[in-house]
Design an enzyme around this catalytic site. Structure first.
Site, PDB file in Angstrom:
ATOM      1  N   LEU A  74       0.861  -1.175   0.000  1.00 26.25           N
ATOM      2  CA  LEU A  74       0.000   0.000   0.000  1.00 26.25           C
ATOM      3  C   LEU A  74       0.896   1.222   0.000  1.00 26.25           C
ATOM      4  O   LEU A  74       1.937   1.233   0.662  1.00 26.25           O
ATOM      5  CB  LEU A  74      -0.904   0.038   1.245  1.00 26.25           C
ATOM      6  CG  LEU A  74      -2.010  -1.010   1.379  1.00 26.25           C
ATOM      7  CD1 LEU A  74      -2.724  -0.833   2.718  1.00 26.25           C
ATOM      8  CD2 LEU A  74      -3.003  -0.929   0.234  1.00 26.25           C
ATOM      9  N   ASP A  75       0.495   2.268  -0.716  1.00 29.12           N
ATOM     10  CA  ASP A  75       1.238   3.518  -0.677  1.00 29.12           C
ATOM     11  C   ASP A  75       1.260   4.060   0.752  1.00 29.12           C
ATOM     12  O   ASP A  75       0.360   3.792   1.550  1.00 29.12           O
ATOM     13  CB  ASP A  75       0.584   4.571  -1.573  1.00 29.12           C
ATOM     14  CG  ASP A  75       0.627   4.203  -3.047  1.00 29.12           C
ATOM     15  OD1 ASP A  75       1.481   3.384  -3.420  1.00 29.12           O
ATOM     16  OD2 ASP A  75      -0.202   4.744  -3.801  1.00 29.12           O
ATOM     17  N   ARG A  76       2.275   4.830   1.054  1.00 25.21           N
ATOM     18  CA  ARG A  76       2.402   5.421   2.385  1.00 25.21           C
ATOM     19  C   ARG A  76       1.131   6.172   2.798  1.00 25.21           C
ATOM     20  O   ARG A  76       0.681   6.066   3.942  1.00 25.21           O
ATOM     21  CB  ARG A  76       3.597   6.383   2.404  1.00 25.21           C
ATOM     22  CG  ARG A  76       3.752   7.147   3.708  1.00 25.21           C
ATOM     23  CD  ARG A  76       4.981   8.017   3.691  1.00 25.21           C
ATOM     24  NE  ARG A  76       5.172   8.685   4.961  1.00 25.21           N
ATOM     25  CZ  ARG A  76       6.294   9.288   5.333  1.00 25.21           C
ATOM     26  NH1 ARG A  76       7.326   9.304   4.513  1.00 25.21           N
ATOM     27  NH2 ARG A  76       6.397   9.878   6.502  1.00 25.21           N
ATOM     28  N   THR A  78      -1.917   5.734   1.821  1.00 25.66           N
ATOM     29  CA  THR A  78      -3.131   4.922   1.782  1.00 25.66           C
ATOM     30  C   THR A  78      -3.271   4.139   3.080  1.00 25.66           C
ATOM     31  O   THR A  78      -2.302   3.589   3.593  1.00 25.66           O
ATOM     32  CB  THR A  78      -3.079   3.942   0.592  1.00 25.66           C
ATOM     33  OG1 THR A  78      -2.877   4.667  -0.610  1.00 25.66           O
ATOM     34  CG2 THR A  78      -4.366   3.139   0.484  1.00 25.66           C
ATOM     35  N   ARG A 178      -4.768   5.984  -8.283  1.00 26.26           N
ATOM     36  CA  ARG A 178      -4.464   7.410  -8.325  1.00 26.26           C
ATOM     37  C   ARG A 178      -4.227   7.879  -9.758  1.00 26.26           C
ATOM     38  O   ARG A 178      -4.714   8.943 -10.179  1.00 26.26           O
ATOM     39  CB  ARG A 178      -3.233   7.690  -7.460  1.00 26.26           C
ATOM     40  CG  ARG A 178      -3.424   7.301  -6.005  1.00 26.26           C
ATOM     41  CD  ARG A 178      -2.110   7.176  -5.256  1.00 26.26           C
ATOM     42  NE  ARG A 178      -1.370   8.427  -5.218  1.00 26.26           N
ATOM     43  CZ  ARG A 178      -0.202   8.560  -4.590  1.00 26.26           C
ATOM     44  NH1 ARG A 178       0.342   7.535  -3.957  1.00 26.26           N
ATOM     45  NH2 ARG A 178       0.411   9.725  -4.598  1.00 26.26           N
TER      46      ARG A 178
END
Length: 255
Positions: A74-76, A78, A178
């Protein structure tokens, strides 16, 4: 879902200091776990870390007292469901399930504007991120859950429109949701890399400083038991995401 053990998600007050507590466990057994990752915490060290020293992977090794193997990322910025395994065999089995698209992944996202359709799919190839220029197929399914229109003083516009979406990525490309929303010009709110600065500033004025993307649900077949698991990470335990969701409480249903 029958977790062997779990811990409650932190309250909004607790989440202000994510370093002070263990990461919430949504499901765990002897071979795998699903964690509710808070926004702002990097999953693992990488070229994007830029001097960061606090990583979910390190915390989870200490929290569980055993090796862990991340099944996805997961992105930071998110929050939500993060799947991990406790042995290489299980990690490999889960990785194959992910590649076969047998894992259902639901995200909540808030975007600028009102999409023209209530349900739609984006099929737009994406590269692999910095240093990986080769483009590969990428598909994301979207559904509009609610719409709202906000009066924003000083913005130069009488009102601005926003939509609450369910996003279901069918592939796993770099920052896929995104970048697909940017491709549609329905930029994700709070996204400082692919979003729209004016709308991000609007939400900061409203006290919402985080990126509004949350991995809400994972559903997959357990590689050992064959049981189908469904794990849900509530979005409203994060104070800022809860504030954003409240903006849609009086929105007309999408129809």
């Amino acid at each position: 879902m029958h977790p062997r053990f779990s811990s409650p998600a932190p309250s909004p007050a607790d989440s202000q200091d994510i370093a002070a507590t263990d990461l919430p466990v949504l499901y765990a057994d002897e071979v795998l776990a699903v964690i509710d990752k808070p926004a702002g915490l990097m999953v693992h060290d990488s070229a994007l870390a830029r001097g960061e020293t606090d990583f979910a992977a390190d915390r989870l090794r200490e929290q569980f007292g055993r090796p862990i193997f991340l099944v996805h990322r997961l992105d930071r910025a998110t929050s939500g469901c993060l799947l991990l395994a406790f042995d290489r065999e299980t990690a490999s089995a889960l990785g194959k399930v992910l590649m076969s698209r047998e894992v259902e992944k639901d995200y909540l996202a808030v975007c600028r504007g009102w999409p023209a359709e209530d349900a739609f799919e984006v099929d737009h190839d994406l590269d692999g991120g910095p240093g990986k220029p080769l483009k590969k197929p990428a598909q994301t399914r979207f559904a509009v859950l609610a719409r709202t229109e906000l009066a924003v003083p000083g913005s130069g516009f009488e009102t601005s429109r926003y939509a609450l979406l369910r996003a279901q990525p069918q592939t796993g490309r770099f920052r896929q949701i995104r970048r697909h929303l940017k491709h549609l010009s329905h930029h994700l709110i709070g996204d400082t890399s692919h979003g729209d600065g004016r709308h991000n500033r609007t939400f900061r004025m409203l006290g919402i400083h985080r990126m509004l993307l949350h991995a809400q649900r994972l559903a997959f077949v357990h590689p050992r038991s064959g049981e189908r698991l469904q794990v849900v990470a509530p979005a409203d335990t994060d104070g800022e995401f809860a504030k954003a969701l409240a903006m849609f409480e009086t929105a007309p249903p999408s129809s």
